[in-house]
Enzyme design. Structure first.
Site, PDB file in Angstrom:
ATOM      1  N   LYS A 138      -0.396   4.709   4.608  1.00 56.56           N
ATOM      2  CA  LYS A 138      -1.444   3.793   5.154  1.00 56.56           C
ATOM      3  C   LYS A 138      -0.898   3.335   6.720  1.00 56.56           C
ATOM      4  O   LYS A 138       0.290   3.198   7.041  1.00 56.56           O
ATOM      5  CB  LYS A 138      -1.397   2.365   4.518  1.00 56.56           C
ATOM      6  CG  LYS A 138      -2.467   1.404   5.243  1.00 56.56           C
ATOM      7  CD  LYS A 138      -2.905   0.377   3.973  1.00 56.56           C
ATOM      8  CE  LYS A 138      -4.122  -0.526   4.727  1.00 56.56           C
ATOM      9  NZ  LYS A 138      -5.219   0.112   5.136  1.00 56.56           N
ATOM     10  N   HIS A 165       0.967  -1.029  -0.075  1.00 59.31           N
ATOM     11  CA  HIS A 165      -0.110  -0.133  -0.109  1.00 59.31           C
ATOM     12  C   HIS A 165       0.927   1.194  -0.089  1.00 59.31           C
ATOM     13  O   HIS A 165       2.183   1.152   0.222  1.00 59.31           O
ATOM     14  CB  HIS A 165      -0.932   0.218   1.316  1.00 59.31           C
ATOM     15  CG  HIS A 165      -2.316  -0.870   1.164  1.00 59.31           C
ATOM     16  ND1 HIS A 165      -1.974  -2.105   1.603  1.00 59.31           N
ATOM     17  CD2 HIS A 165      -3.216  -0.684   0.434  1.00 59.31           C
ATOM     18  CE1 HIS A 165      -3.067  -2.975   1.212  1.00 59.31           C
ATOM     19  NE2 HIS A 165      -4.034  -1.684   0.855  1.00 59.31           N
TER      20      HIS A 165
END
Length: 252
Positions: free
Chosen positions: A150, A146
């Site tokens: 995140k 990600h």
């Protein structure tokens, strides 16, 4: 006409969801909740401290929440108090927070709670389950990637993958990133990547002695999650007051 309030309205996901709802002919965006005041496509966004009064005033059919775990729990309780159905895409809940959410929702309002609202990811989970059933003696490695911002790791989607694998393979030990000397045990490797603006990549490798099978999903735009959440919002209105998953929405 489905009336919607978006919680986390000023964030990336909130903005995507707000845009889709605002453009939908069968939905009405009536406002948003965030940590500060603002506007979301010309609708009012108020601080979370005012959520009860705001829900009472706007009388939405659905609250869509993409925030952080602590804030989401309070938003969920407020929605349940006010009889507002829920779509929850927030991840990172502790076991205790999950119990609090269940107590607030069950018997009060319908809620679709999922770590990933992408249609593709829900198909991906189904394929992982089927592969695990047939390949129980293979080594298994889970990898997720990600964007650099995140906050939780592993991702909620990866945790759901691990839950599926535990259900099908039994509760194997998890090896979170290996370093130094390693010896393969009856375990599942879990690897996390954070960098750039990666929207969301997930893969499960089933490695046998003579072959490997990899099941993977890659998201290219956050709109895919927003579209799924809005689809769930249409579906949840009028349902029995309990917790559902995105697979209920899709009939999987």
């Amino acid at each position: 006409m489905v009336k919607v309030v978006v919680s986390g309205a000023l964030g990336r996901m909130g903005t995507n969801i707000g845009r889709i709802v605002d453009e939908a002919p069968d939905m009405e965006l009536v406002g948003g909740i965030d940590v500060r005041e603002g506007t979301l496509f010309k609708t009012e966004v108020v601080p979370a401290a005012k959520i009860d009064a705001f829900l009472n005033e706007k009388k939405p059919d659905v609250l869509i929440d993409f925030t952080v775990a602590g804030a989401a729990v309070e938003n969920i309780k407020a929605a349940a108090r006010n009889g507002v159905a829920l779509i929850v895409g927030t991840t990172g809940f502790s076991p205790e927070q999950r119990e609090t959410i269940a107590a607030a929702v069950e018997g009060n309002v319908p809620a679709v709670i999922s770590s990933n609202f992408s249609v593709g990811v829900n198909i991906f989970w189904k394929l992982v389950r089927e592969a695990a059933r047939e390949l129980g003696d293979y080594d298994v490695e889970v990898t997720e990637a990600h964007h650099r911002y995140k906050k939780d790791a592993p991702s909620g989607t990866a945790k759901t993958i691990l839950e599926i694998l535990d259900q099908e393979l039994g509760s194997r030990e998890k090896a979170y990133g290996r370093v130094g000397e390693t010896e393969r045990k009856d375990e599942i490797g879990v690897h996390v990547i954070r960098g750039g603006d990666i929207v969301g990549d997930h893969s499960v490798l089933f490695a046998g002695n003579f072959e490997c099978i990899e099941v993977s999903h890659r998201a290219y735009d956050r709109a895919v999650f927003a579209q799924g959440a809005v689809r769930a919002a249409r579906w949840v209105v009028g349902r029995e007051p309990r917790i559902y998953g995105m697979q209920d929405v899709l009939g999987l």
